[in-house]
Design an enzyme around this catalytic site. Structure first.
Site, PDB file in Angstrom:
ATOM      1  N   TYR A  37       0.927  -1.214   0.295  1.00 45.96           N
ATOM      2  CA  TYR A  37      -0.045   0.027  -0.019  1.00 45.96           C
ATOM      3  C   TYR A  37       0.854   1.251  -0.132  1.00 45.96           C
ATOM      4  CZ  TYR A  37      -3.176   3.567   0.617  1.00 45.96           C
ATOM      5  OH  TYR A  37      -4.000   4.544   0.361  1.00 45.96           O
ATOM      6  N   GLY A  38       0.726   2.115  -0.920  1.00 44.95           N
ATOM      7  CA  GLY A  38       0.905   3.697  -0.850  1.00 44.95           C
ATOM      8  C   GLY A  38       2.165   3.750  -0.310  1.00 44.95           C
ATOM      9  N   LYS A  75       7.157   8.982   1.232  1.00 47.68           N
ATOM     10  CA  LYS A  75       7.229   9.396   2.655  1.00 47.68           C
ATOM     11  C   LYS A  75       8.640   8.897   3.037  1.00 47.68           C
ATOM     12  CE  LYS A  75       3.972  11.859   2.812  1.00 47.68           C
ATOM     13  NZ  LYS A  75       2.437  11.699   2.980  1.00 47.68           N
ATOM     14  N   GLY A 122      -6.081  18.133   3.713  1.00 45.77           N
ATOM     15  CA  GLY A 122      -6.399  19.393   2.631  1.00 45.77           C
ATOM     16  C   GLY A 122      -5.249  19.907   1.696  1.00 45.77           C
ATOM     17  N   LYS A 123      -4.007  19.323   1.740  1.00 45.33           N
ATOM     18  CA  LYS A 123      -2.996  19.822   0.998  1.00 45.33           C
ATOM     19  C   LYS A 123      -3.502  19.781  -0.636  1.00 45.33           C
ATOM     20  CE  LYS A 123      -0.006  17.228   2.780  1.00 45.33           C
ATOM     21  NZ  LYS A 123      -0.817  16.403   3.667  1.00 45.33           N
ATOM     22  N   THR A 124      -4.096  18.598  -0.924  1.00 48.10           N
ATOM     23  CA  THR A 124      -4.100  18.466  -2.392  1.00 48.10           C
ATOM     24  C   THR A 124      -5.240  19.407  -2.741  1.00 48.10           C
ATOM     25  OG1 THR A 124      -3.597  16.276  -2.336  1.00 48.10           O
ATOM     26  CG2 THR A 124      -4.870  16.788  -4.217  1.00 48.10           C
ATOM     27  N   ASN A 125      -6.103  19.676  -1.925  1.00 48.92           N
ATOM     28  CA  ASN A 125      -7.178  20.497  -2.266  1.00 48.92           C
ATOM     29  C   ASN A 125      -6.862  21.856  -2.221  1.00 48.92           C
ATOM     30  OD1 ASN A 125     -10.417  19.252  -2.294  1.00 48.92           O
ATOM     31  ND2 ASN A 125      -8.963  18.057  -1.136  1.00 48.92           N
ATOM     32  N   ASP A 141       2.177  17.469  -1.765  1.00 45.55           N
ATOM     33  CA  ASP A 141       2.389  16.808  -0.590  1.00 45.55           C
ATOM     34  C   ASP A 141       3.861  17.234   0.069  1.00 45.55           C
ATOM     35  OD1 ASP A 141       1.226  14.704   1.068  1.00 45.55           O
ATOM     36  OD2 ASP A 141       2.688  13.169   0.318  1.00 45.55           O
ATOM     37  N   ASN A 170      -9.644   5.931   2.875  1.00 49.10           N
ATOM     38  CA  ASN A 170      -8.433   6.319   2.249  1.00 49.10           C
ATOM     39  C   ASN A 170      -8.069   5.716   1.037  1.00 49.10           C
ATOM     40  OD1 ASN A 170      -5.659   7.502   2.501  1.00 49.10           O
ATOM     41  ND2 ASN A 170      -4.810   5.388   3.493  1.00 49.10           N
ATOM     42  N   SER A 171      -8.801   5.382  -0.104  1.00 48.09           N
ATOM     43  CA  SER A 171      -8.863   5.231  -1.309  1.00 48.09           C
ATOM     44  C   SER A 171      -8.196   6.192  -2.057  1.00 48.09           C
ATOM     45  CB  SER A 171     -10.039   4.817  -1.958  1.00 48.09           C
ATOM     46  OG  SER A 171     -11.100   5.565  -1.852  1.00 48.09           O
ATOM     47  N   ARG A 172      -7.292   6.207  -2.911  1.00 41.47           N
ATOM     48  CA  ARG A 172      -6.551   6.877  -3.690  1.00 41.47           C
ATOM     49  C   ARG A 172      -6.524   6.883  -5.004  1.00 41.47           C
ATOM     50  NH1 ARG A 172      -3.017  10.439   0.044  1.00 41.47           N
ATOM     51  NH2 ARG A 172      -3.804   9.724   2.156  1.00 41.47           N
ATOM     52  N   GLY A 176     -12.051  26.150  -2.092  1.00 44.81           N
ATOM     53  CA  GLY A 176     -11.797  27.388  -2.972  1.00 44.81           C
ATOM     54  C   GLY A 176     -11.663  28.837  -2.259  1.00 44.81           C
TER      55      GLY A 176
HETATM   56  P1  GTP Z   1      -2.680  13.335   2.206  1.00 46.88           P
HETATM   57  O1  GTP Z   1      -2.373  13.011   0.577  1.00 46.88           O
HETATM   58  O2  GTP Z   1      -2.987  12.294   3.104  1.00 46.88           O
HETATM   59  O3  GTP Z   1      -1.416  14.083   2.411  1.00 46.88           O
HETATM   60  O4  GTP Z   1      -3.833  14.382   2.306  1.00 46.88           O
HETATM   61  P2  GTP Z   1      -3.990  16.007   2.065  1.00 46.88           P
HETATM   62  O5  GTP Z   1      -3.336  17.063   2.964  1.00 46.88           O
HETATM   63  O6  GTP Z   1      -3.505  16.339   0.691  1.00 46.88           O
HETATM   64  O7  GTP Z   1      -5.591  16.091   2.039  1.00 46.88           O
HETATM   65  P3  GTP Z   1      -6.698  16.265   0.839  1.00 46.88           P
HETATM   66  O8  GTP Z   1      -6.491  17.607   0.203  1.00 46.88           O
HETATM   67  O9  GTP Z   1      -6.769  15.149   0.156  1.00 46.88           O
HETATM   68  O10 GTP Z   1      -7.929  16.373   1.671  1.00 46.88           O
HETATM   69  C1  GTP Z   1      -8.478  15.469   2.594  1.00 46.88           C
HETATM   70  C2  GTP Z   1      -9.655  15.720   2.996  1.00 46.88           C
HETATM   71  O11 GTP Z   1      -9.897  16.778   3.749  1.00 46.88           O
HETATM   72  C3  GTP Z   1     -10.796  15.450   1.868  1.00 46.88           C
HETATM   73  O12 GTP Z   1     -11.958  14.602   2.313  1.00 46.88           O
HETATM   74  C4  GTP Z   1     -11.384  17.108   1.696  1.00 46.88           C
HETATM   75  O13 GTP Z   1     -12.383  16.877   0.840  1.00 46.88           O
HETATM   76  C5  GTP Z   1     -11.179  17.521   2.884  1.00 46.88           C
HETATM   77  N1  GTP Z   1     -10.833  18.906   2.776  1.00 46.88           N
HETATM   78  C6  GTP Z   1      -9.911  19.630   2.004  1.00 46.88           C
HETATM   79  N2  GTP Z   1      -9.918  20.620   2.318  1.00 46.88           N
HETATM   80  C7  GTP Z   1     -11.009  21.299   3.131  1.00 46.88           C
HETATM   81  C8  GTP Z   1     -11.236  22.324   3.482  1.00 46.88           C
HETATM   82  O14 GTP Z   1     -11.110  23.423   3.238  1.00 46.88           O
HETATM   83  N3  GTP Z   1     -12.754  22.230   4.329  1.00 46.88           N
HETATM   84  C9  GTP Z   1     -13.350  20.975   4.603  1.00 46.88           C
HETATM   85  N4  GTP Z   1     -14.089  21.401   5.521  1.00 46.88           N
HETATM   86  N5  GTP Z   1     -12.532  20.013   4.156  1.00 46.88           N
HETATM   87  C10 GTP Z   1     -11.605  20.120   3.380  1.00 46.88           C
HETATM   88  C1  SPV Z   2      -0.145  10.697   3.643  1.00 48.23           C
HETATM   89  O1  SPV Z   2      -0.736   9.881   4.342  1.00 48.23           O
HETATM   90  O2  SPV Z   2       0.105  11.690   3.987  1.00 48.23           O
HETATM   91  C2  SPV Z   2      -0.043  10.526   2.135  1.00 48.23           C
HETATM   92  C3  SPV Z   2      -0.528   9.298   1.823  1.00 48.23           C
HETATM   93  O3  SPV Z   2       0.290  11.384   1.694  1.00 48.23           O
HETATM   94  S1  SPV Z   2       0.885   8.073   1.809  1.00 48.23           S
HETATM   95  O4  SPV Z   2       1.637   8.137   0.963  1.00 48.23           O
HETATM   96  O5  SPV Z   2       0.283   6.653   2.195  1.00 48.23           O
HETATM   97  O6  SPV Z   2       1.688   8.347   2.925  1.00 48.23           O
HETATM   98 MN    MN Z   3       0.841  13.401   2.605  1.00 48.60          MN
END
Ligand code: GTP
Ligand code: SPV
Ligand code: MN
Length: 596
Positions: free
Chosen positions: A199-200, A208, A253-256, A279, A374-376, A502
């Site tokens: 896994y990932g 990581k 919320g990093k990707t978002n 990330d 945690n599906s990706r 946004g």
């Molecule tokens: P990793 O890949 O695990 O490092 O995660 P990440 O930090 O990139 O998080 P990601 O952007 O994938 O967001 C994870 C969850 O947080 C998702 O279910 C999003 O819908 C939620 N999320 C992201 N941004 C916001 C926000 O501004 N507000 C709220 N309420 N939820 C958010």
């Molecule tokens: C995290 O968990 O912060 C991720 C997913 O970005 S993984 O690659 O599984 O660590």
């Molecule tokens: Mn991450």
């Protein structure tokens, strides 16, 4: 053979002698070789083609049910001295760990193929990039590494024929026995061993394991930083782009944020947002004295649930071709993918993530999840509609602001600015967040997660804070400004108050205005806050009162967060003993005095 580098050849020979594969295949990065591997993975059932008209080049994979997230309790930092791993890491001596692991790898690839994957973390030709070689028995790993990193011959060219500066990664799926699963780092040996997972973050060793755990250790020794941060650029109507790095814990919320769509009020003025990374950031002081960032990755391994055309259209479009989906649900009628939050219509003829055929709407109505939380998706960065023109720039991008943030229902306000770099380091060190599905274990428990690096710092976190302080000294008045945000405050019914996604740009605009010296601030005990009217709420269904509420600082709950038994800041700091920089202690005392 793809290289004449004797160090690489000797190490691969050693791995072959240990794992005894029937065959060794060097990954050259050519499309022909990759296509043959995709076909082979499909023929063995390891992977599946999705609808090639709707999702060209996209594939599907399901992991073992016991193997769906990073396993922090089975992740080790094996430095010679225990204190060099520190109180936040699991530690065994290298000798003991090798003694246990080596026999587990004896003949582990008998009858199988060993794939040798050379890869570069960072653009080819960049002084900031570093090379790794991963050997694995998994085609799924090869295909993911191809998306997430720059694989093949070009990586060996980046390394050169003489260098020994490459990270050695050994991965074997073995039996996927979760009781024998180990993710082990030997920072002093530049090596990583992973066994019994598919896994990932456990197996894509460039991510990581290398780009954070090993790289953070290298960064300390070499004077740079490896951080769990997204990198985004905001271009103003005049065409100037400023860059922000933000560290949020996994699934916070990093990707978002990295791919956000500017709200109408900014879009119509001509503002644009560019994604450099979602990330990981590697940060170095440039010749001009400023801090510069590269994204060592080449793709996005993003959380699928919650991604939709409203929350993150850029991420969704990024996954429309050449993407691998892991542990999402299948729509059997169309052979496409589905996950919670994609839309309101779970497919009727569905396969849930574990592989059972179900009636989607009924299954969901009964309280089940079709996709694993945690599906990706694993998607190439070049697919992203807002990928930065600087994505491959070997120099990286100059950083104006660093933003820390976590998932806090209370306590942390929408945004505040640190008084200076030292205070900013303190702000990062006291971060806390609710746990998420990205790691095995309980979800929603508040834990301290300094700089979002708790599971990723490859050495003593006390030394890591000192390294932050040292970097601040070096950067002097050219250092980025440091902020803290919280998108996740909830009301008495548990609903998020701030719209997020946004609209987070409204907060970033205040942050950039502070960096340019064009916005005011109010001094509070915890740092500088915006005047409520300085957060632009035009076009939002939110009142100024709500903003005031989001910015409120409850001194009592801050005091409680400091003194709480077990998980408070003082209890956390106490674990570091003499490794806690005196400056951090001083900052904590100063905060307490301001709160009193
Ligand atoms: P990793 O890949 O695990 O490092 O995660 P990440 O930090 O990139 O998080 P990601 O952007 O994938 O967001 C994870 C969850 O947080 C998702 O279910 C999003 O819908 C939620 N999320 C992201 N941004 C916001 C926000 O501004 N507000 C709220 N309420 N939820 C958010
Ligand atoms: C995290 O968990 O912060 C991720 C997913 O970005 S993984 O690659 O599984 O660590
Ligand atoms: Mn991450």
């Amino acid at each position: 053979m793809l290289t004449n580098n004797k160090n690489v050849l000797a190490w691969v020979d050693e791995m072959v002698a240990l794992c005894k594969p029937a065959k060794v295949v060097w990954i050259d990065g050519s499309e022909e070789q990759l296509q043959a591997l995709r076909d082979e993975a499909v023929s063995t059932g390891e992977m599946m083609w999705l609808n090639q008209e709707k999702l060209p080049g996209c594939m599907y994979h399901r992991t073992a049910v016991n193997d769906v997230a990073r396993v922090e309790d089975r992740t080790f930092i094996c430095s010679t001295k225990k204190e060099d791993a520190g109180p936040t890491n699991n530690w065994r001596s290298p000798q003991e760990m090798h003694g246990m692991l080596t026999p587990m790898y004896y003949g582990v690839m008998e009858g199988k193929t060993m794939y040798v994957i050379p890869y570069s973390m960072g653009p080819i030709g960049s002084k900031m990039s570093k090379v790794g070689v991963e050997v694995t028995d998994s085609i799924y790993v090869v295909l993911n590494m191809d998306i997430m990193t720059r694989v093949g011959k070009r990586a060996f060219e980046q390394l050169g024929d003489e260098s020994n500066d490459f990270v050695r990664g050994l991965h074997a799926k073995a039996d996927l026995d979760d009781q024998k699963r180990y993710i082990v780092h030997f920072p002093e040996e530049n090596s990583i061993c992973s066994i019994n997972s598919g896994y990932g973050g456990n197996v894509l060793l460039g991510k990581k394991c290398f780009a954070l755990r090993i790289a953070s250790y290298q960064g300390k020794n070499e004077g740079w930083m490896a951080e769990h941060m997204l990198i985004l650029g905001i271009e103003n109507p005049q065409g100037e782009t400023k860059y922000i790095c933000a560290a949020f814990p996994s699934a916070c919320g990093k990707t978002n944020l990295a791919m956000l769509i500017p709200p109408e009020i900014y879009a119509k003025q001509g503002y644009k947002v560019w994604t450099v990374g979602d990330d990981i950031a590697w940060l170095r002081q440039g010749d001009d004295g400023r801090l510069w960032a590269i994204n060592p990755e080449n793709g996005f391994f993003g959380v699928a649930p919650g991604t939709n055309l409203k929350s993150n259209p850029n991420a969704l479009h990024t996954t429309e071709k050449g993407t691998i989906f892991t542990n999402v649900a299948l729509n059997n009628e169309t052979n496409t993918v589905w996950w919670e939050g994609l839309d309101k219509n779970p497919p009727v003829d569905a396969t849930e993530w574990k592989g059972a055929k179900v009636n989607g709407p009924e299954y969901v109505a009964a309280g089940n999840k079709l996709a694993h939380p945690n599906s990706r998706f694993t998607a190439p960065a070049k697919n992203c509609p807002c990928v930065s023109p600087e994505f491959d720039n070997p120099q990286g991008v100059p950083v104006s602001a660093i933003v820390f943030g976590g998932r806090r229902a209370k306590t942390a306000p929408l945004v505040y600015q640190s008084f200076d770099w030292k205070h900013g380091t303190f702000v990062g060190s006291i971060m806390a967040s609710e746990t998420t599905a990205a790691a095995a274990g309980a979800v929603g428990v508040v834990r301290r997660d300094p700089m979002a690096m708790l599971p990723f710092c490859g050495y003593n976190m006390g030394d890591y804070w000192q390294h932050w302080l040292d970097m601040g000294e070096k950067l002097g008045d050219k250092a980025p400004k440091i902020f803290h945000v919280n998108w996740f405050r909830t009301d008495s019914e548990g609903h998020f108050i701030w719209p997020g996604f946004g609209d987070n740009m409204r907060v970033l605009m205040w942050i950039l205005a502070r960096c340019e010296g064009t916005a005011d601030a109010v001094e509070t005990p915890i740092g500088y806050e915006p005047k409520p009217e300085d957060i632009n709420i035009e076009g939002l269904d939110i009142s100024l009162e709500t903003i005031k509420d989001l910015l409120s600082v409850d001194k009592e709950s801050w005091m409680e967060d400091i003194t709480r038994e077990g998980t408070g800041i003082e209890a956390f700091y106490a674990k570091f003993g003499s490794k806690l920089p005196a400056e951090m202690r001083k900052q904590l005392e100063a905060l307490k005095a301001r709160l009193a």
